[in-house]
Design an enzyme around this catalytic site. Structure first.
Site, mmCIF file in Angstrom:
data_model
loop_
_atom_site.group_PDB
_atom_site.id
_atom_site.type_symbol
_atom_site.label_atom_id
_atom_site.label_comp_id
_atom_site.label_asym_id
_atom_site.label_seq_id
_atom_site.Cartn_x
_atom_site.Cartn_y
_atom_site.Cartn_z
ATOM 1 N N CYS A 1 10.985 18.874 -36.540
ATOM 2 C CA CYS A 1 11.218 20.243 -37.000
ATOM 3 C C CYS A 1 12.589 20.350 -37.659
ATOM 4 C CB CYS A 1 11.137 21.214 -35.830
ATOM 5 S SG CYS A 1 9.621 21.047 -34.913
ATOM 6 N N SER B 1 1.861 17.122 -24.277
ATOM 7 C CA SER B 1 1.046 17.170 -25.493
ATOM 8 C C SER B 1 0.431 15.799 -25.741
ATOM 9 C CB SER B 1 1.972 17.556 -26.646
ATOM 10 O OG SER B 1 1.270 17.690 -27.838
#
Ligand code: PLP
Length: 402
Positions: free
Chosen positions: A349, A220
Site C-alpha cells: 500500500c 489472510s
C-alpha cells in the site's frame, strides 16, 4: 539461461502449478509479503471444493448442508490450530475486512471517549480503521530502533490510563520483525483491556499455536500461498458482537454475505501444509540462504544496512537500506524489475504512493535513507539459491554492469 524458477528443477507435483506461473511471468519473485503465489496445495483444494461443494452453506437442502458441514469442519480445523473455540471464528474476505470489522465492533463496545492504542508500525488497514472509529482518540505506541514494540514504555502507560483497546501486530510486513504479542496479550489481560493482533504475516510462516488466546486476531489466505479473498477474524466472545455487514444470517449474524467456501477450504489446506512444514523446520535452508545474503550484502555495499537485524525476524523477510545509486535517477526497485526481480520498497500500500514508509520513520530512519530501502520476501516454494542470484544482480547494478 532459462529463468524457470531461477533455473532450478522443481521437485514434486505440488510445486508444478507455481512453477508454470513463474515460467509465464519470467520473474524471480521476492515480494511474498505483498502476496504469495498460489501454491499447488491451495489450488488443488480450491478446485476440489468448487466441484464437491456447489451449494450455499445457508441453504436448507442437502447440497447446502454438505457445504455447511465442510465450512464448519474448516472452522474447527482453524480453531484447533489457533487453540480457541471454533464458535469465535468469523470468515471474512481477508485481513483488511477483518481489521475494519474488529474496529467497527470495538468502537461500539468501548466506553465513550476512550482511546485506541495502536503500534506505530501497524499495517494501514489497522491504522485507518482506528482513525475512522476513534477519531482524535488514537495513541500510537512507540517502537524501538530494532523495529520491535517498546514494551517497557507500553507497560508503564498501560497502568496510568487503560484504553478501549490495544492493537499490536504479530510480525511486521515491511521488516519481518516479530512483535512481543504474547507479552502484550498478558499485560492487556491483567489490565482487562481487549487486545487485537494482526497475525497476517505470521500465520503460515510460524506456528499459529496460542494465537487464539488473543481477544481479537486476524489473518489472510493469500499471504501464505492461499487464494486471494479469504481470511478470518477471531473474536473475544460469542455474545454481543456488532456486525458491519447486515442482510443475511451467515456467520451467526456477525458477517452477512455468502461465505467464500472454496477460498476458505483452500486457505485451511494451505495452513495445514504450512504448519507441517513449520513443524519439520523446512524453513531452515531458506533462512540460511537469507542470512548468507545479508552478510554478503553488508560486506559488499558500504553504507548498506539490514533493518531490524538484531531483532527476531520472519525467516522469509529481509529489508535492506541500500546506498544511493550514483549518477542514476532510477531506483533500485525499478532496476531490479527490469532485470527480472520483483521486490518491494515497503508495504504494497505504501509503495504505490512514494511516501516515506511509516514503519521506517517510526524506527527513526531519515526520509533519504528510507527512500533507498528494499524489501525482499520469499515464499515456501522459493528455491533458497535465489538469494544468491539476487545478490549477484544487486552487485551488477551497483557496478553499472546492469
Ligand atoms: N496486515 C498486514 C500485516 C499485511 O501485510 C497486509 C497486506 O499487506 C494486510 C494486513 C492486508 O491484507 P489483505 O490483503 O488480506 O487485506
Amino acid at each position: 539461461m532459462s529463468r524457470f524458477r531461477g533455473g532450478h528443477d522443481i521437485v514434486g507435483a505440488r510445486d508444478c502449478a507455481a512453477a508454470l506461473v513463474w515460467h509465464a511471468l519470467s520473474v524471480i519473485y521476492f515480494d511474498a509479503n505483498a502476496t504469495s503465489p498460489l501454491c499447488a496445495v491451495a489450488r488443488e483444494a480450491w478446485l476440489d471444493a468448487v466441484d464437491r461443494y456447489p451449494g450455499n452453506p445457508s441453504s436448507l437442502h442437502r447440497v447446502g448442508a454438505r457445504a455447511d458441514a465442510a465450512l464448519e469442519r474448516a472452522r474447527e480445523q482453524l480453531a484447533s490450530r489457533l487453540e480457541c473455540d471454533p464458535g469465535l471464528i468469523v470468515w471474512t474476505s481477508g485481513a483488511t475486512e477483518s481489521a475494519n470489522l474488529a474496529f467497527h465492533h470495538l468502537a461500539r463496545a468501548a466506553t465513550p471517549g476512550s482511546e485506541a492504542w495502536v503500534a506505530a508500525i501497524e499495517h494501514p488497514c489497522v491504522l485507518a480503521s482506528a482513525a475512522l472509529h476513534f477519531p482524535e482518540r488514537i495513541h500510537q505506541l512507540a517502537v524501538l530502533k530494532t523495529g520491535s514494540l517498546d514494551l517497557a514504555r507500553f507497560e508503564k502507560s498501560l497502568h496510568e490510563k487503560p484504553p478501549a483497546l490495544v492493537a499490536v501486530m504479530a510480525a511486521n510486513n515491511e521488516t519481518g520483525v516479530l512483535q512481543p504479542w504474547g507479552e502484550v496479550r498478558s499485560l492487556c489481560r491483567d489490565a482487562k483491556v481487549p487486545f487485537l493482533c494482526d497475525a497476517t504475516q505470521w500465520i503460515g510462516r510460524r506456528s499459529a499455536a496460542a494465537l487464539g488466546a488473543c481477544d481479537y486476531l486476524f489473518g489472510s489466505a493469500h499471504k501464505m500461498g492461499g487464494p486471494k479473498g479469504a481470511g478470518f477474524l477471531k473474536i473475544a466472545s460469542t455474545r454481543g458482537f456488532q456486525p458491519m455487514y447486515v442482510g443475511g444470517p451467515q456467520e451467526s449474524g456477525r458477517r452477512a454475505g455468502t461465505e467464500n467456501l472454496p477460498g476458505i477450504l483452500s486457505m485451511i489446506a494451505t495452513l495445514e501444509d504450512r504448519e507441517q512444514r513449520i513443524a519439520g523446520q523446512e524453513w531452515r535452508p531458506s533462512l540460511a540462504a537469507k542470512t548468507a545474503f545479508e552478510e554478503s550484502l553488508l560486506a559488499s555495499f558500504p553504507g548498506a544496512e539490514i533493518v531490524g537485524r538484531s531483532a527476531d525476524r520472519l525467516w522469509n523477510t529481509s529489508m535492506a537500506v541500500m546506498p544511493a545509486l550514483d549518477g542514476c535517477r532510477q531506483r533500485w526497485v525499478v532496476k531490479l524489475d527490469k532485470l527480472g526481480f520483483a521486490a518491494s520498497t515497503g508495504s504494497a500500500c505504501a509503495s504505490g504512493k512514494e511516501q516515506t514508509s511509516h514503519v521506517l520513520s517510526s524506527m527513526g530512519y531519515e526520509p533519504q535513507r528510507a527512500a533507498n530501502a528494499l524489501r525482499f520476501s520469499v515464499s515456501w516454494e522459493s528455491p533458497p539459491e535465489e538469494w544468491e542470484r539476487l545478490l549477484r544482480t544487486l552487485k551488477e547494478i551497483q557496478d553499472g554492469r546492469a
